[in-house]
Scaffold this motif. Structure first.
Motif, short mmCIF file in Angstrom:
data_model
loop_
_atom_site.label_atom_id
_atom_site.label_comp_id
_atom_site.label_asym_id
_atom_site.label_seq_id
_atom_site.Cartn_x
_atom_site.Cartn_y
_atom_site.Cartn_z
N ASN A 75 0.85 -1.19 0.00
CA ASN A 75 0.00 0.00 0.00
C ASN A 75 0.89 1.24 0.00
OD1 ASN A 75 -1.79 2.10 0.49
ND2 ASN A 75 -3.15 0.80 1.69
N THR A 76 1.26 1.67 -1.19
CA THR A 76 2.19 2.78 -1.35
C THR A 76 1.61 4.09 -0.82
OG1 THR A 76 3.03 1.67 -3.32
CG2 THR A 76 3.67 3.96 -3.02
N LYS A 77 0.32 4.31 -1.03
CA LYS A 77 -0.30 5.56 -0.55
C LYS A 77 -0.25 5.63 0.98
CE LYS A 77 -3.37 6.21 -4.48
NZ LYS A 77 -4.74 6.26 -4.94
N ALA A 78 -0.57 4.54 1.65
CA ALA A 78 -0.52 4.52 3.11
C ALA A 78 0.92 4.68 3.58
CB ALA A 78 -1.12 3.23 3.66
N ALA A 79 1.85 4.04 2.89
CA ALA A 79 3.26 4.18 3.24
C ALA A 79 3.69 5.64 3.17
CB ALA A 79 4.13 3.31 2.34
#
Length: 106
Positions: free
Chosen positions: A40-44
């Motif tokens: 989950n790149t956005k959450a990261a």
């Protein structure tokens, strides 16, 4: 962390104290380890923005968030983490630290 409601993640992270983002779970993983592990790149990115030093926190198995993204094959997340991680800290310090822990046990 599934990415279905990134707005919820943004609001939750905004409300949380910074220290809460680095509290490990029962497996010794912090939130950024989990986001990297599932890709989950956005959450990261949200987590890194709030607590940049979380990039350098080792899990119980001495892995950084970028290690979890690599192992799970999440290319986009790995590329993001590499773009915001200092190579000196990400590679040299954890390896030195890990090696020193193992040597001190003998």
């Amino acid at each position: 962390m599934s990415g279905r409601s990134i707005e919820f993640v943004e609001k939750l992270v905004d409300l949380m104290p910074t220290e809460a983002l680095v509290q490990p779970d029962n497996d010794g993983m912090i939130a950024l380890h989990g986001a990297a592990n599932i890709g989950n790149t956005k959450a990261a990115a949200i987590l890194v923005e709030k607590h940049p030093l979380s990039l350098y926190i080792l899990s119980d198995v001495n892995w950084l968030p970028l290690h979890y993204a690599t192992r799970a094959g999440h290319k986009d997340t790995l590329l993001y983490l590499l773009s915001v991680t200092s190579s000196f800290h990400a590679i040299r310090i954890p390896l030195w630290y890990s090696a020193s822990l193992h040597c001190s046990r003998f």
